[in-house]
Each structure stands twice: as C-alpha cells, then as structure tokens.
Design a protein around this motif. Structure first.
Motif, short mmCIF file in Angstrom:
data_model
loop_
_atom_site.label_atom_id
_atom_site.label_comp_id
_atom_site.label_asym_id
_atom_site.label_seq_id
_atom_site.Cartn_x
_atom_site.Cartn_y
_atom_site.Cartn_z
N TYR A 51 44.04 42.61 30.76
CA TYR A 51 44.11 43.80 31.60
C TYR A 51 42.69 44.12 32.04
O TYR A 51 41.80 44.32 31.21
N THR A 53 40.71 46.20 35.52
CA THR A 53 40.87 46.89 36.80
C THR A 53 39.80 46.42 37.79
O THR A 53 38.79 45.82 37.40
N TYR A 54 40.03 46.76 39.05
CA TYR A 54 39.01 46.48 40.07
C TYR A 54 37.71 47.20 39.71
O TYR A 54 36.62 46.64 39.87
N ASP A 55 37.83 48.43 39.23
CA ASP A 55 36.64 49.20 38.87
C ASP A 55 35.89 48.55 37.72
O ASP A 55 34.65 48.53 37.71
N GLN A 56 36.62 48.02 36.74
CA GLN A 56 35.96 47.34 35.63
C GLN A 56 35.25 46.06 36.10
O GLN A 56 34.14 45.77 35.65
N ASN A 86 52.73 43.72 36.32
CA ASN A 86 52.69 45.02 35.67
C ASN A 86 53.63 44.96 34.47
O ASN A 86 54.83 44.83 34.63
N HIS A 94 50.26 52.00 36.20
CA HIS A 94 49.80 50.69 36.65
C HIS A 94 48.59 50.26 35.85
O HIS A 94 47.51 50.50 36.08
#
Length: 94
Positions: A51, A53-56, A86, A94
């Motif tokens: 998992y 995210t784009y931010d990570q 998902n 999400h």
C-alpha cells in the motif's frame, strides 16, 4: 553543491536499460515499488502487495510531481507491469 549531499541523502536507482524501455519516471517509480514489495509481508490472492499513495511516492521521489506520478502509474498499469486494486471492505475507503 554541498559535497555532503551526495553522501547523506538516500539514493534512488535508475537502471538505464529500464529507463530507455519504459521511461525515466516510470523506471524510478517501478524501482521504488520493487523496493517496498521486497519488504512487504502483505499477501492477497497469493500475490504480494504494498500500500503506497501518490503522496507517499512524492515524498520518496521529490523531483517528480504528483500528477506525473499518477500518469506514470497509469502507464505502468496499462503496460501490465503493475496492477492496482482496492482491498478495503468499505468502498469509500481507498
């Protein structure tokens, strides 16, 4: 440029042949995903997953914008190199 910057910052790996084959941004992102997959203990339907995210990814690869990361992920998905899903029970989560 500060000489210590080269030694103190964590490196990102760019494999020239991979960058030529799939694109520079895509190759860096794929390499980061590979790094995290090697450390992941998550298994779903007999497949290892991570998992992130784009931010990570943006924090890990600060010279690539979030929108470029999104486009590169889509390109990697469309080329069959990665899959996204998902696994949350709640569809809104999400």
């Amino acid at each position: 440029m500060n000489g210590n910057l080269i030694l103190n910052d964590r490196p990102l790996i760019i494999i020239p042949a991979l960058a030529m084959a799939i694109g520079k941004n895509e190759s860096v992102i794929l390499q980061q995903l590979h790094y995290w997959m090697k450390r992941s203990k998550n298994i779903h339907e007999d497949r290892k997953w991570v998992y992130i995210t784009y931010d990570q990814l943006r924090v890990q690869i600060p010279y690539i914008s979030k929108s470029t990361i999104r486009r590169a992920i889509l390109k990697l998905e469309n080329s069959g190199l990665i899959t996204s899903d998902n696994f949350n029970k709640m569809k809104m989560d999400h």
